[in-house]
Design an enzyme around this catalytic site. Structure first.
Site, PDB file in Angstrom:
ATOM      1  NE  ARG A 183      -0.512   0.348   4.661  1.00  0.00           N
ATOM      2  CZ  ARG A 183      -1.577   0.606   5.873  1.00  0.00           C
ATOM      3  NH1 ARG A 183      -2.457   0.206   6.045  1.00  0.00           N
ATOM      4  NH2 ARG A 183      -0.657   0.979   7.284  1.00  0.00           N
ATOM      5  NE  ARG A 187       1.682  10.181  -4.424  1.00  0.00           N
ATOM      6  CZ  ARG A 187       1.500  10.465  -3.311  1.00  0.00           C
ATOM      7  NH1 ARG A 187       2.474  11.467  -2.693  1.00  0.00           N
ATOM      8  NH2 ARG A 187       0.665  10.325  -2.452  1.00  0.00           N
ATOM      9  NE  ARG A 260       5.230  -5.050  16.708  1.00  0.00           N
ATOM     10  CZ  ARG A 260       6.235  -5.415  17.676  1.00  0.00           C
ATOM     11  NH1 ARG A 260       6.356  -6.241  18.268  1.00  0.00           N
ATOM     12  NH2 ARG A 260       7.322  -4.392  17.856  1.00  0.00           N
ATOM     13  NE  ARG A 291       4.784   7.462  13.708  1.00  0.00           N
ATOM     14  CZ  ARG A 291       3.604   7.797  13.482  1.00  0.00           C
ATOM     15  NH1 ARG A 291       3.243   7.676  11.276  1.00  0.00           N
ATOM     16  NH2 ARG A 291       2.161   7.395  13.731  1.00  0.00           N
ATOM     17  CD  GLU A 316       4.176   7.378  17.129  1.00  0.00           C
ATOM     18  OE1 GLU A 316       4.146   6.853  16.491  1.00  0.00           O
ATOM     19  OE2 GLU A 316       3.877   8.327  16.933  1.00  0.00           O
ATOM     20  CE1 TYR A 364      -3.428   0.645  12.908  1.00  0.00           C
ATOM     21  CE2 TYR A 364      -3.437   1.178  10.111  1.00  0.00           C
ATOM     22  CZ  TYR A 364      -3.296   1.464  11.703  1.00  0.00           C
ATOM     23  OH  TYR A 364      -3.323   3.216  12.151  1.00  0.00           O
ATOM     24  CG  ASP A 366      -6.570   4.806   8.498  1.00  0.00           C
ATOM     25  OD1 ASP A 366      -5.816   4.508   9.690  1.00  0.00           O
ATOM     26  OD2 ASP A 366      -5.714   4.616   7.292  1.00  0.00           O
TER      27      ASP A 366
HETATM   28  P1  FAD Z   1     -11.351   3.210  20.392  1.00  0.00           P
HETATM   29  O1  FAD Z   1     -10.496   4.678  19.983  1.00  0.00           O
HETATM   30  O2  FAD Z   1     -10.016   2.306  20.938  1.00  0.00           O
HETATM   31  O3  FAD Z   1     -11.882   3.148  21.516  1.00  0.00           O
HETATM   32  C1  FAD Z   1     -12.446   2.366  22.768  1.00  0.00           C
HETATM   33  C2  FAD Z   1     -12.929   2.434  23.410  1.00  0.00           C
HETATM   34  O4  FAD Z   1     -13.228   1.429  24.257  1.00  0.00           O
HETATM   35  C3  FAD Z   1     -11.671   3.141  24.098  1.00  0.00           C
HETATM   36  O5  FAD Z   1     -11.732   4.389  25.036  1.00  0.00           O
HETATM   37  C4  FAD Z   1     -11.001   2.238  26.096  1.00  0.00           C
HETATM   38  O6  FAD Z   1     -11.364   2.499  26.715  1.00  0.00           O
HETATM   39  C5  FAD Z   1     -13.182   2.113  25.221  1.00  0.00           C
HETATM   40  N1  FAD Z   1     -12.953   0.483  26.479  1.00  0.00           N
HETATM   41  C6  FAD Z   1     -12.404  -0.885  26.022  1.00  0.00           C
HETATM   42  N2  FAD Z   1     -13.196  -1.995  26.534  1.00  0.00           N
HETATM   43  C7  FAD Z   1     -13.569  -1.536  27.553  1.00  0.00           C
HETATM   44  C8  FAD Z   1     -14.318  -1.431  29.158  1.00  0.00           C
HETATM   45  N3  FAD Z   1     -14.511  -2.987  29.095  1.00  0.00           N
HETATM   46  N4  FAD Z   1     -15.525  -0.389  29.048  1.00  0.00           N
HETATM   47  C9  FAD Z   1     -15.863   0.165  28.931  1.00  0.00           C
HETATM   48  N5  FAD Z   1     -14.811   1.044  28.198  1.00  0.00           N
HETATM   49  C10 FAD Z   1     -14.002   0.364  27.219  1.00  0.00           C
HETATM   50  N6  FAD Z   1      -6.375   6.255  12.007  1.00  0.00           N
HETATM   51  C11 FAD Z   1      -6.320   7.508  10.921  1.00  0.00           C
HETATM   52  O7  FAD Z   1      -7.635   7.684   9.974  1.00  0.00           O
HETATM   53  N7  FAD Z   1      -5.276   7.875  10.599  1.00  0.00           N
HETATM   54  C12 FAD Z   1      -4.110   7.716  11.481  1.00  0.00           C
HETATM   55  O8  FAD Z   1      -3.198   8.502  11.204  1.00  0.00           O
HETATM   56  C13 FAD Z   1      -3.890   6.990  12.712  1.00  0.00           C
HETATM   57  N8  FAD Z   1      -3.174   6.791  13.174  1.00  0.00           N
HETATM   58  C14 FAD Z   1      -3.292   6.011  14.594  1.00  0.00           C
HETATM   59  C15 FAD Z   1      -1.798   6.009  15.009  1.00  0.00           C
HETATM   60  C16 FAD Z   1      -2.016   4.756  15.888  1.00  0.00           C
HETATM   61  C17 FAD Z   1      -0.810   4.601  16.995  1.00  0.00           C
HETATM   62  C18 FAD Z   1      -3.227   3.782  16.061  1.00  0.00           C
HETATM   63  C19 FAD Z   1      -3.201   3.408  17.490  1.00  0.00           C
HETATM   64  C20 FAD Z   1      -4.526   4.218  15.726  1.00  0.00           C
HETATM   65  C21 FAD Z   1      -3.945   5.221  14.550  1.00  0.00           C
HETATM   66  N9  FAD Z   1      -5.229   5.120  13.742  1.00  0.00           N
HETATM   67  C22 FAD Z   1      -5.361   6.003  12.633  1.00  0.00           C
HETATM   68  C23 FAD Z   1      -6.432   3.788  14.132  1.00  0.00           C
HETATM   69  C24 FAD Z   1      -7.902   5.121  15.147  1.00  0.00           C
HETATM   70  O9  FAD Z   1      -6.858   5.489  15.613  1.00  0.00           O
HETATM   71  C25 FAD Z   1      -8.556   3.968  14.762  1.00  0.00           C
HETATM   72  O10 FAD Z   1      -9.601   4.320  13.078  1.00  0.00           O
HETATM   73  C26 FAD Z   1      -9.730   4.793  15.705  1.00  0.00           C
HETATM   74  O11 FAD Z   1      -9.487   5.444  17.457  1.00  0.00           O
HETATM   75  C27 FAD Z   1     -11.144   3.773  16.261  1.00  0.00           C
HETATM   76  O12 FAD Z   1     -12.066   4.063  16.990  1.00  0.00           O
HETATM   77  P2  FAD Z   1     -12.603   2.811  18.019  1.00  0.00           P
HETATM   78  O13 FAD Z   1     -14.075   3.805  18.494  1.00  0.00           O
HETATM   79  O14 FAD Z   1     -12.982   1.785  17.070  1.00  0.00           O
HETATM   80  O15 FAD Z   1     -11.536   2.418  18.916  1.00  0.00           O
HETATM   81  N1  UDP Z   2       7.395   2.163   5.653  1.00  0.00           N
HETATM   82  C1  UDP Z   2       8.508   1.842   5.983  1.00  0.00           C
HETATM   83  N2  UDP Z   2       9.402   3.126   5.760  1.00  0.00           N
HETATM   84  C2  UDP Z   2       8.812   4.575   6.593  1.00  0.00           C
HETATM   85  C3  UDP Z   2       7.011   3.819   6.791  1.00  0.00           C
HETATM   86  C4  UDP Z   2       6.545   2.596   6.432  1.00  0.00           C
HETATM   87  O1  UDP Z   2       9.336   0.683   5.330  1.00  0.00           O
HETATM   88  O2  UDP Z   2       9.925   5.227   6.832  1.00  0.00           O
HETATM   89  C5  UDP Z   2       6.398   0.157   5.403  1.00  0.00           C
HETATM   90  C6  UDP Z   2       6.741  -0.349   7.135  1.00  0.00           C
HETATM   91  O3  UDP Z   2       6.717  -1.175   6.457  1.00  0.00           O
HETATM   92  C7  UDP Z   2       5.282   0.140   7.879  1.00  0.00           C
HETATM   93  C8  UDP Z   2       4.563   0.308   6.399  1.00  0.00           C
HETATM   94  O4  UDP Z   2       5.343   1.024   5.103  1.00  0.00           O
HETATM   95  O5  UDP Z   2       4.938  -0.717   8.358  1.00  0.00           O
HETATM   96  C9  UDP Z   2       3.359   1.646   6.542  1.00  0.00           C
HETATM   97  O6  UDP Z   2       3.776   2.155   6.976  1.00  0.00           O
HETATM   98  P1  UDP Z   2       2.491   3.418   7.005  1.00  0.00           P
HETATM   99  O7  UDP Z   2       3.323   4.592   8.066  1.00  0.00           O
HETATM  100  O8  UDP Z   2       1.727   3.793   6.260  1.00  0.00           O
HETATM  101  O9  UDP Z   2       1.411   2.591   8.700  1.00  0.00           O
HETATM  102  P2  UDP Z   2       0.692   3.145   9.704  1.00  0.00           P
HETATM  103  O10 UDP Z   2       2.288   2.986  10.618  1.00  0.00           O
HETATM  104  O11 UDP Z   2       0.353   4.291   9.580  1.00  0.00           O
HETATM  105  O12 UDP Z   2      -0.208   2.139   9.816  1.00  0.00           O
END
Ligand code: FAD
Ligand code: UDP
Length: 379
Positions: A183, A187, A260, A291, A316, A364, A366
């Protein structure tokens, strides 16, 4: 808070799925009680205002989508800014490269100035990789290393992919599935925008404000784990909306799902501008973090960066998950997919429980697809 004796919906989790569902149900005239284990709303998109900067407490979140309906929906609640994600990578050779892989990256790597020159270099390296695989009797890339070499060649693989990927997943590239890398866009234009989507930005004032708007009108309890009084909450509602981990809902009867996780090391620095960009990836295996995020760059641009004399950064560290840690990234390998499918079968038979979001669907997701799902599910 004075609770009602009965609700149409009890919603477990105040993240984006639970909160979006609450907005819809409340607007349609239903009563909702949201219970949240943590001491704050917004789940993993939670942002906290510290020293005038909105800190993304659970990792950098950039909203991006091509779904007009989702974009209009979130913008009807709060304006989004013009942030465009253009990460930079610091490589083992000590140089900085633009991401995703584009004409700027190829210029920095090889000095190529036109698409034709870049294509020639890419082809040369791809052919070398394909020939080496053929010599070993391999026709299709079997893992991430082979996929990356066949897609982009050895120079970029070594400088920008290998170390980063092995740190992020804690496994060698040979034992990771090829799809992870598929993915990443390649470009042949000078375009540093990481995403291909039409719409992109960050809510002005942070994501917590967006979630506040979503939860307006619903009753809310923080610091409350659903499982401490499961029967009580179930007896209070017509329907339950569950957004926590699905294996926990079913008492882990088919085993634990794996994740993870990420450890964030956040600090305030006495300088207005530490790295000049929101996201800098460290692609060398010798640097322990993947990062560094500099939060102010998500919301202040140009000279305005200097209006605040301090800055906040987060390093991170990607680590293996163990029970008790925050589950961040589902590990969609064969074993976990099989375990999840067993839980999914149970969930599909439930009459009065809706499972939604990242943890309950073990996907996973977004942010935009999570909101889309919560907007579509029948009330
Ligand atoms: P969550 O945000 O996990 O909400 C679930 C909630 O349920 C939590 O607050 C938890 O505490 C609560 N809960 C769980 N069990 C219980 C229980 N037993 N009782 C009461 N409460 C409970 N998406 C993007 O589009 N762009 C990004 O750049 C991006 N970056 C990310 C970076 C990281 C490091 C991570 C981990 C995710 C990223 N995401 C990103 C994805 C994004 O975080 C998720 O799509 C979104 O937060 C999911 O919302 P949710 O409501 O499903 O889950
Ligand atoms: N990746 C990489 N180098 C970078 C950024 C990303 O090799 O500088 C690879 C890595 O394998 C990673 C995947 O691309 O797991 C997806 O990265 P992205 O940042 O899109 O995913 P996210 O961490 O937001 O899920």
């Amino acid at each position: 808070m004075e609770l009602k004796s009965h609700y149409d919906y009890v919603i477990v989790g105040a993240g984006l799925f639970g909160a979006t569902f609450a907005r819809r149900a409340t607007d349609a005239g239903y009563t909702c009680l949201v219970i949240e284990r943590r001491n704050h709303i917004a789940g993993n998109v939670y942002t906290q205002l510290v020293d005038g900067i909105n800190v993304h407490r659970y990792g950098a979140h950039i909203f991006h989508t091509s779904d007009r309906r989702v974009w209009d929906f979130v913008n009807s609640l709060i304006p989004f800014n013009r942030y465009t994600n253009c990460p930079v990578a610091q490589a083992p050779d000590g140089k900085l490269y633009n991401l995703p892989f584009n004409m700027n990256t190829f210029y920095q790597m090889w000095g190529t100035k036109t698409p034709a020159e870049a294509i020639a270099r890419l082809e040369e390296q791809r052919n070398e990789a394909v020939a080496a695989m053929k010599a070993d009797g391999i026709t299709e890339p079997r893992n991430l290393r082979e996929q990356a070499l066949a897609l982009i060649g050895r120079d970029i693989f070594r400088q920008l992919i290998e170390g980063y990927t092995e740190k992020q997943w804690g496994r060698p590239c040979e034992s990771l599935p090829a799809f992870i890398i598929k993915r990443l866009p390649v470009r042949l234009t000078f375009d540093n925008n990481y995403f291909n989507d039409i719409y992109q930005g960050i809510p002005e004032g942070g994501y917590t404000r967006l979630v506040e708007q979503l939860l307006y009108g619903a009753d809310m309890l923080l610091d409350t784990d659903f499982f401490d009084q499961r029967e009580h909450w179930m007896s209070m509602c017509d329907k339950l909306v569950y957004t926590g981990p699905i294996d926990r809902y079913y008492g882990y009867r088919y085993g634990h799902l794996e994740y993870r996780t990420v450890r964030f090391e956040t600090e305030t620095l006495d300088t207005p501008n530490y790295q000049g960009n929101a996201v800098v990836n460290y692609t060398s295996a010798d640097v322990p973090y993947t990062r560094i995020i500099e939060h102010k760059h998500f919301e202040t641009f140009g000279r305005a960066v200097y209006d605040n004399p301090v800055t906040i950064i987060s390093r991170e560290y990607s680590t293996e998950w163990a029970p008790g840690m925050e589950p961040y990234y589902p590990v969609n390998d064969e074993r976990n997919t099989q375990v999840y499918d067993q839980y999914r079968h149970l969930a599909e038979k439930e009459q009065n429980v809706i499972f939604g979001g990242r943890l309950a669907r073990y996907r996973y997701y977004d942010m935009a697809p999570v909101i889309a799902e919560a907007l579509e599910i029948p009330l």
